[in-house]
Design a protein around this motif. Structure first.
Motif, PDB file in Angstrom:
ATOM      1  N   GLY A   4      41.721  41.379  42.226  1.00  0.00           N
ATOM      2  CA  GLY A   4      40.875  41.719  41.136  1.00  0.00           C
ATOM      3  C   GLY A   4      39.727  40.710  40.941  1.00  0.00           C
ATOM      4  O   GLY A   4      38.767  41.178  40.197  1.00  0.00           O
ATOM      5  N   LYS A   5      39.771  39.542  41.711  1.00  0.00           N
ATOM      6  CA  LYS A   5      38.618  38.638  41.249  1.00  0.00           C
ATOM      7  C   LYS A   5      37.571  38.975  42.319  1.00  0.00           C
ATOM      8  O   LYS A   5      37.842  38.886  43.797  1.00  0.00           O
ATOM      9  N   GLN A   6      36.447  39.250  41.964  1.00  0.00           N
ATOM     10  CA  GLN A   6      35.058  39.409  42.673  1.00  0.00           C
ATOM     11  C   GLN A   6      34.864  37.862  43.515  1.00  0.00           C
ATOM     12  O   GLN A   6      34.621  36.971  42.990  1.00  0.00           O
ATOM     13  N   ALA A  15      26.544  41.382  48.030  1.00  0.00           N
ATOM     14  CA  ALA A  15      28.067  41.210  47.252  1.00  0.00           C
ATOM     15  C   ALA A  15      28.852  42.105  47.734  1.00  0.00           C
ATOM     16  O   ALA A  15      28.729  43.443  48.138  1.00  0.00           O
ATOM     17  N   ARG A  16      30.377  41.765  47.406  1.00  0.00           N
ATOM     18  CA  ARG A  16      31.285  42.717  47.975  1.00  0.00           C
ATOM     19  C   ARG A  16      31.429  43.827  46.886  1.00  0.00           C
ATOM     20  O   ARG A  16      31.647  43.532  45.773  1.00  0.00           O
ATOM     21  N   PRO A  17      31.450  44.970  47.729  1.00  0.00           N
ATOM     22  CA  PRO A  17      31.826  46.003  46.700  1.00  0.00           C
ATOM     23  C   PRO A  17      33.174  45.932  45.845  1.00  0.00           C
ATOM     24  O   PRO A  17      34.151  45.396  46.545  1.00  0.00           O
ATOM     25  N   HIS A  18      33.294  46.352  44.605  1.00  0.00           N
ATOM     26  CA  HIS A  18      34.353  46.474  43.968  1.00  0.00           C
ATOM     27  C   HIS A  18      35.734  46.946  44.643  1.00  0.00           C
ATOM     28  O   HIS A  18      35.670  47.973  45.227  1.00  0.00           O
ATOM     29  N   GLY A  19      36.812  46.378  44.715  1.00  0.00           N
ATOM     30  CA  GLY A  19      37.875  46.495  45.364  1.00  0.00           C
ATOM     31  C   GLY A  19      37.949  46.424  46.941  1.00  0.00           C
ATOM     32  O   GLY A  19      39.166  46.607  47.439  1.00  0.00           O
ATOM     33  N   THR A  24      39.549  43.244  54.996  1.00  0.00           N
ATOM     34  CA  THR A  24      38.590  44.589  55.388  1.00  0.00           C
ATOM     35  C   THR A  24      37.120  43.630  55.575  1.00  0.00           C
ATOM     36  O   THR A  24      36.685  43.733  56.382  1.00  0.00           O
ATOM     37  N   VAL A  25      36.954  42.695  54.702  1.00  0.00           N
ATOM     38  CA  VAL A  25      35.888  41.722  54.612  1.00  0.00           C
ATOM     39  C   VAL A  25      35.773  41.017  56.016  1.00  0.00           C
ATOM     40  O   VAL A  25      34.668  40.969  56.751  1.00  0.00           O
ATOM     41  N   LYS A 118      31.359  53.299  55.461  1.00  0.00           N
ATOM     42  CA  LYS A 118      32.490  53.760  54.876  1.00  0.00           C
ATOM     43  C   LYS A 118      33.368  52.555  54.219  1.00  0.00           C
ATOM     44  O   LYS A 118      34.169  53.270  53.291  1.00  0.00           O
ATOM     45  N   LEU A 119      33.277  51.508  54.666  1.00  0.00           N
ATOM     46  CA  LEU A 119      34.223  50.370  54.359  1.00  0.00           C
ATOM     47  C   LEU A 119      33.572  49.488  53.037  1.00  0.00           C
ATOM     48  O   LEU A 119      34.165  49.064  52.291  1.00  0.00           O
ATOM     49  N   ALA A 120      32.249  49.536  53.159  1.00  0.00           N
ATOM     50  CA  ALA A 120      31.588  48.271  52.518  1.00  0.00           C
ATOM     51  C   ALA A 120      30.249  49.013  51.844  1.00  0.00           C
ATOM     52  O   ALA A 120      29.281  48.040  51.370  1.00  0.00           O
ATOM     53  N   GLY A 121      30.140  50.174  51.566  1.00  0.00           N
ATOM     54  CA  GLY A 121      28.846  50.701  51.008  1.00  0.00           C
ATOM     55  C   GLY A 121      27.416  50.313  52.025  1.00  0.00           C
ATOM     56  O   GLY A 121      26.552  50.391  51.398  1.00  0.00           O
ATOM     57  N   GLY A 122      27.691  50.043  53.243  1.00  0.00           N
ATOM     58  CA  GLY A 122      26.661  49.723  54.007  1.00  0.00           C
ATOM     59  C   GLY A 122      26.039  48.453  54.202  1.00  0.00           C
ATOM     60  O   GLY A 122      25.369  48.035  54.789  1.00  0.00           O
ATOM     61  N   ARG A 123      26.789  47.587  53.401  1.00  0.00           N
ATOM     62  CA  ARG A 123      26.416  46.285  53.082  1.00  0.00           C
ATOM     63  C   ARG A 123      26.519  45.281  54.392  1.00  0.00           C
ATOM     64  O   ARG A 123      27.784  45.535  55.055  1.00  0.00           O
TER      65      ARG A 123
END
Length: 149
Positions: A4-6, A15-19, A24-25, A118-123
């Motif tokens: 839960g910590k960003q 920035a890492r998308p929430h969740g 995965t990162v 699909k996994l990181a909003g394109g970031r």
């Protein structure tokens, strides 16, 4: 990282998308690293393409000089067996490059882009942006988070 910590990033665009979890990162970072390696491979293939082409063009001078020196049989051999020869069955290097670009290289880029979407909003470069934030010394010249900072 605690659930839960960003994770901190150098800027919002990385920035890492929430969740999004650490594994995965890390996986996306490794996929990006692998793609960067394939970009280097492509560059090396283009270098080989240009070097082989240059060598082939040099053979024109070799044939001319051999003829002028009275070595007609050797000039004929270079001209007929080597000049313009395929480097692989049925292929000059431009054909190898086209196959590589349209096949493996295109597929690799598309899969990496799809995974990010699909996994990181394109970031891109989330892993690296978080690593930069962890490793930089805040307030120290040359350690700014972004060019604007």
């Amino acid at each position: 990282m605690a659930e839960g910590k960003q994770a901190a990033s150098v800027d919002e665009g990385h920035a890492r998308p929430h969740g999004l979890d650490d594994k995965t990162v890390e996986a996306l970072g490794e996929l990006s690293k692998a793609l960067e390696t394939i970009h280097r491979v492509r560059g090396h293939l283009y270098s080989a393409h240009q070097l082989v082409g240059g060598a082939d063009l040099t053979l024109d001078r070799v044939v001319k000089l051999l003829r002028e020196a009275g070595h007609g049989a050797m000039a004929d051999r270079v001209e007929h067996e080597l000049l313009g020869r395929n480097v692989l069955p049925g292929r000059w290097t431009f054909q190898i490059m086209e196959e590589f670009d349209d096949g493996y290289y295109a597929a690799f880029q598309e899969i990496e882009r799809d995974a990010r979407k699909k996994l990181a909003g394109g970031r891109r470069h989330i892993y690296e942006a978080e690593m930069k934030e962890r490793r930089r010394t805040h307030g120290m010249p040359g350690h700014e988070a972004t060019p604007e900072a």
